[in-house]
Design a protein around this motif. Structure first.
Motif, PDB file in Angstrom:
ATOM      1  N   MET A 117      11.798 -10.661  -2.714  1.00 49.39           N
ATOM      2  CA  MET A 117      11.415  -9.451  -2.676  1.00 49.39           C
ATOM      3  C   MET A 117       9.376  -8.694  -2.734  1.00 49.39           C
ATOM      4  N   MET A 118       8.502  -9.843  -2.140  1.00 45.28           N
ATOM      5  CA  MET A 118       7.802  -9.180  -2.145  1.00 45.28           C
ATOM      6  C   MET A 118       7.013  -9.088  -0.728  1.00 45.28           C
ATOM      7  N   PRO A 119       6.043  -8.528  -0.973  1.00 41.83           N
ATOM      8  CA  PRO A 119       6.162  -7.596   0.727  1.00 41.83           C
ATOM      9  C   PRO A 119       6.332  -8.101   1.639  1.00 41.83           C
TER      10      PRO A 119
ATOM     11  N   LEU B  48      -3.392   4.398  -2.331  1.00 46.34           N
ATOM     12  CA  LEU B  48      -3.024   4.550  -3.058  1.00 46.34           C
ATOM     13  C   LEU B  48      -1.969   3.997  -3.484  1.00 46.34           C
ATOM     14  N   SER B  49      -1.737   2.910  -2.886  1.00 43.23           N
ATOM     15  CA  SER B  49      -0.688   2.099  -3.832  1.00 43.23           C
ATOM     16  C   SER B  49      -1.317   0.901  -4.986  1.00 43.23           C
ATOM     17  N   VAL B  50      -2.498   0.836  -4.742  1.00 45.07           N
ATOM     18  CA  VAL B  50      -2.850   0.300  -6.049  1.00 45.07           C
ATOM     19  C   VAL B  50      -3.576   1.056  -7.331  1.00 45.07           C
TER      20      VAL B  50
ATOM     21  N   ILE C 253      -7.956  -6.597 -10.688  1.00 39.04           N
ATOM     22  CA  ILE C 253      -8.109  -6.676  -9.393  1.00 39.04           C
ATOM     23  C   ILE C 253      -7.880  -5.140  -8.883  1.00 39.04           C
ATOM     24  N   GLY C 254      -7.343  -3.886  -9.275  1.00 36.09           N
ATOM     25  CA  GLY C 254      -7.384  -2.473  -9.220  1.00 36.09           C
ATOM     26  C   GLY C 254      -8.556  -2.309  -8.692  1.00 36.09           C
ATOM     27  N   ARG C 255      -9.790  -2.150  -7.483  1.00 33.55           N
ATOM     28  CA  ARG C 255     -10.847  -2.171  -6.897  1.00 33.55           C
ATOM     29  C   ARG C 255     -10.578  -0.757  -6.425  1.00 33.55           C
TER      30      ARG C 255
ATOM     31  N   SER D 220      -1.004  -5.021  -4.260  1.00 34.24           N
ATOM     32  CA  SER D 220      -0.085  -4.526  -4.856  1.00 34.24           C
ATOM     33  C   SER D 220       1.136  -5.593  -4.513  1.00 34.24           C
ATOM     34  N   GLN D 221       1.086  -6.530  -4.564  1.00 35.86           N
ATOM     35  CA  GLN D 221       2.213  -7.892  -4.241  1.00 35.86           C
ATOM     36  C   GLN D 221       2.324  -8.647  -5.652  1.00 35.86           C
TER      37      GLN D 221
END
Length: 248
Positions: free
Chosen positions: A15-17, A56-58, A212-214, A229-230
């Motif tokens: 289920m990883m990207p 947007l994903s982050v 890790i959210g930059r 995201s992963q």
């Protein structure tokens, strides 16, 4: 127990990207004659890759996890135990233990050593098994790296058989009982880790690291965003697995 452990690993990896996107593309080729379904699957793969590679994903997936617990610089009073959750390492010929650690493992370990300095005569607890691809357990490699970074070997406790966070919590329960401790892990992993340790009757004090959210321009698509995201998706799947276990 072993079967369920590996089932969890296989399903979560599927289920990883990247594997999931490739699966969508593979299915689209298999049903290519059914043009409408094939186009739908390719479109899903494209927009999923677009979203997961974007800022947007982050903002949507990563930040809610990383904002759950703030950076912890509070001095530790009384009995002092700092547990650093395992990540990964590689057997590299001629490399030191520090050089063998993954980026995530090294970031966690350095934060753990910083936490040690916030108390008196603290014990460092490291964990992680080696699997079948490495000569040393991850706990042993983390301990060696900690010694290289100046930690006294006598102040290190190892859990070399713990394969995941649930087992790490169980081993710590056997070691500490209800003693409070400082828990160090990646910020994205901290909410799930805290839930697991609390469920075992333990009393962790969160010390997140490896943020890790930059912030970035909204229009940039990067591999870093995809990796972030992963890792977030891995955590959401892990939380779903905990819920399934709780209701089953």
């Amino acid at each position: 127990m072993d079967i369920m452990f590996w089932v969890k690993k296989v399903v979560s990896q599927g289920m990883m990207p990247i594997p999931f996107i490739l699966l969508l593309l593979l299915i689209s080729f298999l049903v290519w004659r059914r043009r409408s379904m094939a186009k739908y699957l390719v479109s899903c793969a494209f927009f999923l890759l677009l979203f997961l590679s974007s800022q947007l994903s982050v903002n949507t997936l990563v930040r809610p996890l990383e904002s759950a617990y703030p950076i912890n610089s509070t001095p530790i009073a009384g009995a002092c135990f700092v547990m650093v959750l395992g990540s990964g390492h590689a057997d590299i010929a001629g490399a030191t233990a520090v050089q063998s650690l993954s980026d995530v493992a090294l970031t966690r370990l350095t934060e753990g050593i910083r936490q040690l300095k916030l108390g008196q005569e603290c014990m460092l607890i490291v964990s992680g098994w080696g699997g079948e691809l490495t000569q040393f357990s991850h706990a042993e490699m983390m301990a060696k790296a900690a010694v290289e970074l100046g930690v006294d070997k006598s102040r290190i406790i190892q859990f070399p058989l713990a394969r995941d966070t649930i087992e790490e919590a169980q081993y710590l329960k056997w070691e500490l009982g209800e003693e409070p401790f400082r828990l160090v892990t990646s910020a994205t992993h901290m909410p799930r880790a805290m839930a697991i340790f609390a469920a075992k009757g333990l009393h962790p004090d969160a010390a997140p690291t490896d943020f890790i959210g930059r912030d970035d321009f909204w229009w940039r698509l990067t591999a870093d965003n995809l990796v972030a995201s992963q890792r977030a998706i891995h955590e959401y799947i892990g939380r779903l697995w905990l819920w399934i276990k709780a209701v089953s």
